[in-house]
Each structure stands twice: as structure tokens, then as C-alpha cells.
Scaffold this active site. Structure first.
Site, mmCIF file in Angstrom:
data_model
loop_
_atom_site.group_PDB
_atom_site.id
_atom_site.type_symbol
_atom_site.label_atom_id
_atom_site.label_comp_id
_atom_site.label_asym_id
_atom_site.label_seq_id
_atom_site.Cartn_x
_atom_site.Cartn_y
_atom_site.Cartn_z
ATOM 1 N N ASP A 6 -34.422 24.328 22.668
ATOM 2 C CA ASP A 6 -33.060 23.786 22.648
ATOM 3 C C ASP A 6 -32.856 22.969 23.917
ATOM 4 O O ASP A 6 -33.534 23.186 24.923
ATOM 5 C CB ASP A 6 -32.007 24.897 22.560
ATOM 6 C CG ASP A 6 -30.610 24.327 22.275
ATOM 7 O OD1 ASP A 6 -30.526 23.243 21.682
ATOM 8 O OD2 ASP A 6 -29.623 24.956 22.660
ATOM 9 N N SER A 7 -31.887 22.073 23.847
ATOM 10 C CA SER A 7 -31.569 21.296 25.046
ATOM 11 C C SER A 7 -30.958 22.205 26.114
ATOM 12 O O SER A 7 -31.125 21.958 27.307
ATOM 13 C CB SER A 7 -30.592 20.181 24.689
ATOM 14 O OG SER A 7 -29.445 20.741 24.083
ATOM 15 N N GLU A 166 -20.297 24.644 28.147
ATOM 16 C CA GLU A 166 -21.080 24.650 29.391
ATOM 17 C C GLU A 166 -20.217 25.103 30.567
ATOM 18 O O GLU A 166 -20.697 25.752 31.492
ATOM 19 C CB GLU A 166 -21.620 23.242 29.690
ATOM 20 C CG GLU A 166 -22.577 22.712 28.646
ATOM 21 C CD GLU A 166 -24.030 23.034 28.955
ATOM 22 O OE1 GLU A 166 -24.326 23.309 30.118
ATOM 23 O OE2 GLU A 166 -24.843 23.038 28.007
ATOM 24 N N HIS A 202 -24.362 25.155 20.494
ATOM 25 C CA HIS A 202 -23.305 25.635 21.395
ATOM 26 C C HIS A 202 -22.064 26.149 20.651
ATOM 27 O O HIS A 202 -21.297 26.928 21.190
ATOM 28 C CB HIS A 202 -22.835 24.505 22.323
ATOM 29 C CG HIS A 202 -23.728 24.269 23.490
ATOM 30 N ND1 HIS A 202 -25.048 23.922 23.363
ATOM 31 C CD2 HIS A 202 -23.481 24.324 24.835
ATOM 32 C CE1 HIS A 202 -25.570 23.766 24.574
ATOM 33 N NE2 HIS A 202 -24.642 24.004 25.472
HETATM 34 N N1 DGL Z 1 -28.236 21.850 21.520
HETATM 35 C C1 DGL Z 1 -27.546 20.690 21.053
HETATM 36 C C2 DGL Z 1 -27.383 20.690 19.564
HETATM 37 O O1 DGL Z 1 -27.588 21.678 18.903
HETATM 38 C C3 DGL Z 1 -26.200 20.562 21.678
HETATM 39 C C4 DGL Z 1 -26.191 20.362 23.147
HETATM 40 C C5 DGL Z 1 -26.583 18.981 23.604
HETATM 41 O O2 DGL Z 1 -25.836 18.023 23.367
HETATM 42 O O3 DGL Z 1 -27.633 18.924 24.214
HETATM 43 O O4 DGL Z 1 -27.038 19.677 19.017
#
Ligand code: DGL
Length: 285
Positions: A6-7, A166, A202
Site C-alpha cells: 500500500d502507499s 493521515e 484509508h
Molecule cells: N492507498 C491509497 C488507495 O487505496 C490511498 C492513499 C493514497 O492516496 O496514497 O487508493
């Protein structure tokens, strides 16, 4: 080992669901926190970052990688599956969250065949909320048109929800204002949705507030359980890949940013103090 990418820390909700449903396997979770959020980044940049993450997980011994990040799944998965894997990693697999989520949105069983398997919801409206990148890619729309062409899909980008999460601002009048800002237009649509998918890792952290705003008749879907149950089904249909996964029930978590910060931020919503390591990603030539 199963790699989960994940980011940021939102993907830990997907990891938790995977470990609940498939506790026997070893997991390595990577969050590219140093470069998150991905949401508003360009196609090329998301592809480049995601490929670096996937290659890092492969080099650590993962034979299967799940892109828990919707933005990465929407922007980078297809190119990685169609170009990178056949040329460079023919024995590895990368799976995303868009296809299983769309199956769930339409009420289809895992692994449904377009045009053959009938969805349980054949008509009406469903909706997805996600980052700008995810919604702009129309990935959910493309998949839904293949699987359930008569369902109408409303899509809403919610660029300010990830920053809220966040910042730990998930409850209270400030958070509610931003929830209304993106949910109200969906709910005021001429044909409001029967199901709403939270298409971003998120967003489950905003679920209590979302649930208060969205009428009880609207089913709100989060992705952790969807991805876990559909991965279990995928593994049952791909025994050669299943057999290569290591089984020890281990969990390792790494981030590209400060591990102490990541552990603190994630314990806020997991209620558990995590041991977190550091990963340094390299460009993929
Ligand atoms: N993890 C990203 C998603 O599921 C959201 C967070 C981001 O924008 O990096 O789209």
C-alpha cells in the site's frame, strides 16, 4: 510469502483481514509512506513507484503480491501484469483490489466469468468513492461494464479524505463536513446507490462517520473482507501458486519512511503497537 503493498498505513486493514482468513501463510507488508499519498500523482509516477515496490517484495522472497492500494491497482496493475511479469518475472503473480471489489459490488461470486456468471444485482445504481487517481482511471467502471453492464455506477473522488485520515481527524464536526462534501452529491443523485464501495484503503477509518450519513438501506462495502475471501478462492483455483507460499503465520511490516512514526500512526487505529522495519526501494531499470 505473500507481499501486500500500500502507499501508506491504510492497507494494514487489508493485511489484518488477510491474516484473519488465511492465517497459515507468511506476510510481508510494505508501505511507501515516504512517497504517499499516491492519489493525485500521474499515471507514470504511480506505475514507477508501484513497480519498485513489487520488485522489492519479490526480491525479499514474495511469490505473490497483492496491491492493496486502489490507486496502484487502478493505475499500475495492468501494465505490470501484461508487460513486466511475462518479460521479467514469469513465475510470480501480482493481484489487485479493483476486480474483486467490483465482483462484490455487483454481487458476483469470486472468479465470475463476464457474460456467463449472472450478478445478484442486475439493475440499479451502485457507487464507489476513491482517490482522484482511482476515479480518473475509471478502472471500477471498466470492470463493472464487463461484469454487470446494466448496473449504473456513480463515482466520486474524495481528495481530502486521505489527508484527514493521515492527520488522525476521523471524527468530529470537521471530519463530518468533509464526509458530507463528497457523500451528499452521491446521495442526492436522481437514482441513489444501493451499495457504496469504499475504494481506498484509508476510508474504512472513516466508516463510523460515513455510516452515520449514508441511509441504513445503503450497503457500505469495505475491501478487507472482500479481498481476503476472494484471494482464498483464487488460491484454491491456482494450486501451483498456493503450493509455493511459505506457511508459518509470520508477519513483517516495513515502510519507506520512519518506522517509529509509522508504528505510532498505525497503532492509532489498529489499537496494537507494531514492530516496523525500514525498506529502501530502488529504481527498476
Ligand atoms: N492507498 C491509497 C488507495 O487505496 C490511498 C492513499 C493514497 O492516496 O496514497 O487508493
Amino acid at each position: 510469502m505473500i507481499g501486500v503493498f500500500d502507499s501508506g498505513f491504510g492497507g494494514l486493514t487489508v493485511l489484518a483481514a488477510l491474516r484473519r482468513h488465511l492465517p497459515q501463510y507468511d506476510y510481508l507488508f510494505l508501505a511507501d509512506s515516504a512517497r504517499a499519498p499516491y492519489g493525485a500523482r500521474s499515471f507514470d509516477v504511480i506505475h514507477e513507484f508501484t513497480l519498485e515496490a513489487v520488485e522489492w517484495l519479490f526480491n525479499e522472497g514474495c511469490t505473490l503480491v497483492v496491491l492493496a492500494c486502489n490507486t496502484a491497482s487502478a493505475r499500475a496493475l495492468r501494465t505490470i501484469q501484461q508487460r513486466h511479469l511475462p518479460a521479467r518475472r514469469p513465475d510470480r503473480r501480482v493481484l489487485g483490489v479493483v476486480r474483486p471489489s467490483v465482483e462484490a459490488l455487483a454481487g458476483l461470486p469470486p472468479g465470475a466469468i463476464p457474460g456467463v456468471t449472472q450478478p445478484s444485482l442486475t439493475e440499479g445504481t451502485v457507487a464507489v468513492v476513491g482517490t482522484e487517481g482511482t476515479i480518473a482511471s475509471d478502472s471500477f467502471g471498466i470492470e463493472l461494464r464487463k461484469l454487470a453492464p446494466r448496473l449504473e455506477l456513480l463515482q466520486q473522488a474524495c481528495p481530502l479524505w486521505v489527508p484527514l485520515v493521515e492527520a488522525g481527524e476521523t471524527e468530529g464536526p470537521g471530519a463530518d463536513w468533509f464526509l458530507h462534501r463528497y457523500l451528499d452529491p452521491l446521495l442526492a443523485a436522481p437514482r441513489p446507490p444501493r451499495r457504496l464501495l469504499l475504494g481506498c484503503t484509508h476510508y474504512p477509518l472513516l466508516l463510523p462517520g460515513i455510516r452515520r450519513i449514508v441511509p441504513a438501506a445503503v450497503e457500505v462495502l469495505t475491501q478487507g473482507e472482500i479481498v481476503a475471501t476472494r484471494l482464498a478462492d483464487w488460491l484454491a483455483r491456482h494450486p501451483d501458486h498456493e503450493a509455493r507460499l511459505t506457511r508459518g503465520g509470520a508477519r513483517r511490516i516495513v515502510t519507506t519512511d520512519d518506522p517509529a512514526w509509522f508504528a505510532g500512526a498505525s497503532s492509532r487505529f489498529l489499537g496494537e503497537k507494531l514492530e516496523v522495519g525500514r525498506a529502501r526501494l530502488s529504481p527498476v531499470a
